[in-house]
Design a protein around this motif. Sequence first.
Motif, PDB file in Angstrom:
ATOM      1  N   ILE A  19      -1.983  10.841  -0.719  1.00  0.00           N
ATOM      2  CA  ILE A  19      -3.261  10.641  -1.418  1.00  0.00           C
ATOM      3  C   ILE A  19      -3.422  11.697  -2.504  1.00  0.00           C
ATOM      4  O   ILE A  19      -3.865  11.403  -3.626  1.00  0.00           O
ATOM      5  CB  ILE A  19      -4.433  10.677  -0.419  1.00  0.00           C
ATOM      6  N   THR A  20      -3.069  12.904  -2.204  1.00  0.00           N
ATOM      7  CA  THR A  20      -3.187  13.974  -3.197  1.00  0.00           C
ATOM      8  C   THR A  20      -2.284  13.701  -4.387  1.00  0.00           C
ATOM      9  O   THR A  20      -2.704  13.838  -5.545  1.00  0.00           O
ATOM     10  CB  THR A  20      -2.828  15.326  -2.560  1.00  0.00           C
ATOM     11  N   GLU A  21      -1.084  13.317  -4.096  1.00  0.00           N
ATOM     12  CA  GLU A  21      -0.168  13.025  -5.202  1.00  0.00           C
ATOM     13  C   GLU A  21      -0.626  11.801  -5.984  1.00  0.00           C
ATOM     14  O   GLU A  21      -0.366  11.694  -7.186  1.00  0.00           O
ATOM     15  CB  GLU A  21       1.256  12.801  -4.668  1.00  0.00           C
ATOM     16  N   PHE A  22      -1.275  10.906  -5.317  1.00  0.00           N
ATOM     17  CA  PHE A  22      -1.834   9.756  -6.036  1.00  0.00           C
ATOM     18  C   PHE A  22      -2.911  10.219  -7.016  1.00  0.00           C
ATOM     19  O   PHE A  22      -2.973   9.751  -8.151  1.00  0.00           O
ATOM     20  CB  PHE A  22      -2.407   8.722  -5.058  1.00  0.00           C
ATOM     21  N   HIS A 155     -11.268   8.152  -6.689  1.00  0.00           N
ATOM     22  CA  HIS A 155     -11.848   8.772  -5.493  1.00  0.00           C
ATOM     23  C   HIS A 155     -11.344   8.069  -4.248  1.00  0.00           C
ATOM     24  O   HIS A 155     -10.836   6.935  -4.292  1.00  0.00           O
ATOM     25  CB  HIS A 155     -13.375   8.750  -5.549  1.00  0.00           C
ATOM     26  N   HIS A 156     -11.495   8.755  -3.197  1.00  0.00           N
ATOM     27  CA  HIS A 156     -11.074   8.224  -1.891  1.00  0.00           C
ATOM     28  C   HIS A 156     -12.310   8.080  -1.027  1.00  0.00           C
ATOM     29  O   HIS A 156     -13.000   9.058  -0.719  1.00  0.00           O
ATOM     30  CB  HIS A 156     -10.063   9.175  -1.234  1.00  0.00           C
ATOM     31  N   PRO A 243      -8.915  -1.672  -4.521  1.00  0.00           N
ATOM     32  CA  PRO A 243      -8.730  -0.475  -3.687  1.00  0.00           C
ATOM     33  C   PRO A 243      -7.590  -0.680  -2.689  1.00  0.00           C
ATOM     34  O   PRO A 243      -7.304  -1.794  -2.234  1.00  0.00           O
ATOM     35  CB  PRO A 243     -10.072  -0.323  -2.974  1.00  0.00           C
ATOM     36  N   VAL A 244      -6.982   0.415  -2.353  1.00  0.00           N
ATOM     37  CA  VAL A 244      -5.863   0.397  -1.411  1.00  0.00           C
ATOM     38  C   VAL A 244      -6.323   1.110  -0.153  1.00  0.00           C
ATOM     39  O   VAL A 244      -6.786   2.253  -0.198  1.00  0.00           O
ATOM     40  CB  VAL A 244      -4.633   1.097  -2.016  1.00  0.00           C
ATOM     41  N   CYS A 248      -7.455   6.432   6.575  1.00  0.00           N
ATOM     42  CA  CYS A 248      -8.784   7.048   6.769  1.00  0.00           C
ATOM     43  C   CYS A 248      -9.793   6.587   5.746  1.00  0.00           C
ATOM     44  O   CYS A 248     -10.864   7.191   5.591  1.00  0.00           O
ATOM     45  CB  CYS A 248      -8.661   8.557   6.697  1.00  0.00           C
ATOM     46  N   GLY A 249      -9.468   5.579   5.053  1.00  0.00           N
ATOM     47  CA  GLY A 249     -10.437   5.103   4.065  1.00  0.00           C
ATOM     48  C   GLY A 249      -9.731   4.211   3.075  1.00  0.00           C
ATOM     49  O   GLY A 249      -8.881   3.404   3.425  1.00  0.00           O
ATOM     50  N   ARG A 250     -10.150   4.401   1.824  1.00  0.00           N
ATOM     51  CA  ARG A 250      -9.467   3.621   0.806  1.00  0.00           C
ATOM     52  C   ARG A 250      -9.528   4.364  -0.517  1.00  0.00           C
ATOM     53  O   ARG A 250     -10.496   5.064  -0.811  1.00  0.00           O
ATOM     54  CB  ARG A 250     -10.051   2.224   0.682  1.00  0.00           C
ATOM     55  N   LEU A 251      -8.488   4.175  -1.284  1.00  0.00           N
ATOM     56  CA  LEU A 251      -8.404   4.780  -2.604  1.00  0.00           C
ATOM     57  C   LEU A 251      -8.938   3.806  -3.645  1.00  0.00           C
ATOM     58  O   LEU A 251      -8.502   2.640  -3.696  1.00  0.00           O
ATOM     59  CB  LEU A 251      -6.956   5.131  -2.939  1.00  0.00           C
TER      60      LEU A 251
END
Lengths: 675, 217
Positions: A19-22, A155-156, A243-244, A248-251
């Motif tokens: 997620i961070t790299e995204f 955002h996530h 969104p993907v 723990c959630g979605r991007l």
Amino acid sequence: MTSTHTNSHTEAAKMEQVITEFFYKSLLIILESRSSYVSSRNYSGEQIVSSPSSSSSSSSSVRPRDKWFNLALRECPSALENLDLCRQSNFEPVVVDVILEQKPLDWGPASFSPTSDIVRNLSSKNKNSYFWNSDQDESGSEMKCEKIIERWFVHHESRKGRDFNSGNRRSSCNNLSALYKKLILMLRSLYVTVRLLPAYNIFRDLNSSGLIRSFKLVPRVSSFVEPLTRKEEVDMQRFWFTPVDTSCGRLCLSVLYYSSISDMSSESSTPMSPQFIPDYVGSPLADPLRRFPSLPVSHGSPSSLPFSRRHSWSYDHYKASPPLVSFSPSPTHSESNALVSNPSSRGLPPMSLPPHPPEAPLAHKRDTNFDEYCPSPSFSASPSPSPSPSVPIYIPRTHLSKALLRSESAPVNIAAPKLANSPALSGRQNLPPSPPLKITRAGTSRTDNIRVPAETDATIEKIFSFGKEDCWKYSGVKAFSNSSPRISCSRSSSRSLQDDFDYSEFPCPFDVEDGEMMDPGSRPESYVRRGNPSDPNEAGLFMNRKSPDAAVGALVRMLEKAPPLRQNVSLNFSEASRPEILSNSVPKQSQISEAVTVEHAAAPNIASFRLVASKTTTDALEELRGYKVMKNLLLSEGGKAYTSSNVASAAEHSSTSKEVYSKFLDKNHAAIEGL
Amino acid sequence: MNCEVCQLKELEVEHFEIREVLRCILHTIVFHRALGLVRPKDVDLELFEITYVQCGDVELEKKIDEKIDHFISWVEKHPNKKSQICLSFYEVKSKQPSWFTNKTERLYWEQWYINLNVTQHPKHHSSKSHHTKLVVDPGESATEERSSRRAMVEASLREVLFQIIKFVNEKKDHVPPISEGVIYFPYEITIPSSSDSAFGMDMIKRMLHSGHPTMLS
């Protein structure tokens, strides 16, 4: 248990890293396509082609970070600076505002205000006149303008209540690989989308043209931004990327953008709308035969032009004789406008080539008179002339008038800035001083061959509309589409400079109304009325009240200094004056001695001569006939009775008169024959 | 695995625009399906104010250009016809060989149909001037018409590109997993052949290769 916990922790860490790299990758894709001079666009030209066969070699040149999401991009410093922002553990939203920043420009005339033009343009188009962050005064040169043209949201969304640690390892791996694949697809579509949005055109123009613009794109990354107003959000369009889901959630990824920015980018690079300056005056010192080169229409690069281009010529106006004044046509100005203007922008001239050179304080006068067409005198400090198109150059009225007064000829280079290889024009920068074109000054006659290209009446009239002092007079000027007639202009004697042109014989493109060009004191009427006291020869012609001897002497001097008739179809002794001469001569003979009578008769005869500007050979022939008659009269009456006391003087006078007159006739005989 | 089909919006293009339009669309689609390590290459269209992205693979570029050349040849033989180009992505699956099928089969998991309507260049009004008394300057009207038409084509092309992006974003599950060392998924570009019936034969061949009943839809 422990291994499961460890594996879950590992998976969570991997997920977090993905997620961070995204975040970083999406930021990189946005910033590298919105930040000037940092773009994989430039990088792609030198990229290594990646293919399955060369994957090993290509991978060796791939940085570790490039392998993330299988998208190798050039590093973007601004993205690196914001990496910490991406690495926040709580994955706070990252907002990227792409701001169109307008730099303030110091424009002289209030009418030329590209900043205000852009602001007005944006306001009219986007109806967001209040959206600009700075207040604009009329000149628009105080504060820079900023406008958010894009806003990206990355955002996530965390999903509470879901335990991502649960599940077996295999499902987690599957989830991770599926997530990674989906993120790759999302980033691929992001990469394509950023290039389809209107702001990319601005970015591309800024980077590719190499011009120094007065506006720039400034991406701004932050976590918290002021929300846009409702109107702005209404005007802007939103594009959502699907969104993907993560464990723990979605991007989420979305963008707000203006759809009409492409119009602004295509207009804002031009400093102003093309304007037609009909009386643009080009360089007189430039190669008269050289045509201003045509400009590239799109993405011209005036910044690369030498600064001297704006000074298409240079002359020292402090010298006694300014050079020829060349009036460049309005197409040159349009070319110069195109030069300084970039088709991709409007109202924003390149910084390197301001339209008004700073050393030309008198430039850019917006007078409606010919000032607009006059070269700036302050260009004397400029380098050698290079007549490539540039901004119009202006000189004040006084300078031009003086230049025209002192110049031998004033080629009008308007429609076709090509002048003939006239010796009067080619290679000269400073013409030798020449007498002013005034009737009142007796001077050497000089023939100047001037090739005057086609010109419009309006332009010519404007160019010469200033002339209160200049004595050039042209008539019969009409637009010549093709011809560049060679005109022999004789600027000669005191008699009648305006008479120098035989308009029927030499079609002159100049058409100036009578009295418009001439010095009031040099008009024929006034000249006849009051003469020119500065010229003793001419003054003598009108001295009815001088003694007969003085009158004869004046006549003799006049004849001696009279220019040849070939170059000076000047003297025009009207037919009305001849009978007057003859008639006047008779009654006066009885009163005084013959010689005196003759001389006295000559005086009123001469005095009655009217220096009326004759423009025809017929008049010249009439003059010659008059001279012949006078000669015969003198000869006949000279041979008659002389008083004893006046024999010597009479003989002297008459012989002198005869000699002078004979010389005059002989000198002009060839000219008369030629006529 | 289902085969996702995307029918792209029909584009009305002229003959000289075919190459650029097809390059733009095909490379955009392939870029979205090149999930291996790529260095994207930005390409500016000459006819339109659009920048599309290529994978940067030379071989891929060559193959696409070849197909476009074939298509252009077909268009020249069949002017003023609506045509369709099919870009298919498949997986290669081994199959038990039989006497009328190959050992391997192609499992198509995605198909993109690019619909083009190639029109001829409109004639100028000057050609009919002898029928009309009003003399119209053909130059200006033709230029304006051309520019407006160009803008329309550009807008349509943008719509098609956004359609591709939306489709890629909305449907991700059917995409096969990424293979190691593979840049892009195997693909196939199908253009109309010389006869219309042959196009149908191509479809039948595809069905035989895939053996998937859903291919008939």
